[in-house]
Scaffold this active site. Structure first.
Site, PDB file in Angstrom:
ATOM      1  N   GLN A  78       0.850  -1.199   0.000  1.00  0.00           N
ATOM      2  CA  GLN A  78       0.000   0.000   0.000  1.00  0.00           C
ATOM      3  C   GLN A  78       0.884   1.246   0.000  1.00  0.00           C
ATOM      4  OE1 GLN A  78      -3.654  -0.366   0.873  1.00  0.00           O
ATOM      5  NE2 GLN A  78      -3.866   1.729   0.173  1.00  0.00           N
ATOM      6  N   PHE A  79       1.346   1.645  -1.182  1.00  0.00           N
ATOM      7  CA  PHE A  79       2.230   2.805  -1.272  1.00  0.00           C
ATOM      8  C   PHE A  79       1.545   4.086  -0.810  1.00  0.00           C
ATOM      9  CE2 PHE A  79       0.089   3.040  -5.334  1.00  0.00           C
ATOM     10  CZ  PHE A  79      -0.020   4.406  -5.591  1.00  0.00           C
ATOM     11  N   THR A  80       0.228   4.129  -0.837  1.00  0.00           N
ATOM     12  CA  THR A  80      -0.495   5.345  -0.448  1.00  0.00           C
ATOM     13  C   THR A  80      -0.392   5.637   1.053  1.00  0.00           C
ATOM     14  OG1 THR A  80      -2.589   4.153  -0.214  1.00  0.00           O
ATOM     15  CG2 THR A  80      -2.120   5.135  -2.370  1.00  0.00           C
TER      16      THR A  80
END
Length: 150
Positions: A78-80
């Site tokens: 989950q890069f966000t």
């Protein structure tokens, strides 16, 4: 590394209509990686998640760890989680590690978690458009960041 840990009664991940991961009791871990994360961060975070007492004992007090509960885990990249929202209305993801750094650390984290739990861990697919469903149990949601160990 930043992780959002959600205690779940059930969770699953679907990619292009195919279910790729499913668990009953356990945790769904959303994992964000930055360029300066290390193998030490991997070990520390896996140990923290494995031993964090977030499951209820017989008196309904959160006193049981994932390891002791026998629960399962799903890890989803989950890069966000490293979005910067300081300026404007469009989040910037510049702090998130690029795939050449993030993918090996993500895979290492999953292997470390499997070692610490002594069982296989399910995953989403790095970089894929995933549909993640969960039934948050409690609800219990905890954020852990390896940059805030102290």
């Amino acid at each position: 590394m930043r992780a959002v840990i959600q205690r779940v009664s059930q969770a699953n991940v679907v990619i292009e209509g195919n279910q790729v991961a499913t668990i009953e009791k356990g945790v769904l871990i959303l994992l964000g990686i930055v360029p300066d994360d290390t193998h030490e961060d991997v070990k520390w975070l896996s140990n923290k998640i494995t031993n964090m007492r977030i499951f209820p004992d017989d008196k309904n007090i959160m006193n049981i760890s994932l390891l002791d509960s026998g629960g399962d885990a799903i890890v989803v990249s989950q890069f966000t989680l490293h979005a910067s929202t300081k300026k404007g209305n469009r989040p910037s993801y510049i702090k998130a590690a690029k795939p050449d750094i993030a993918i090996p650390l993500y895979k290492t984290f999953v292997k470390q978690l499997e070692t610490d739990l002594n069982k296989s861990v399910q995953t989403g697919e790095f970089g894929a458009d995933m549909k993640v469903s969960l039934l948050n149990d409690g609800p219990v949601t905890i954020i852990v960041d390896t940059k805030n160990k102290e």
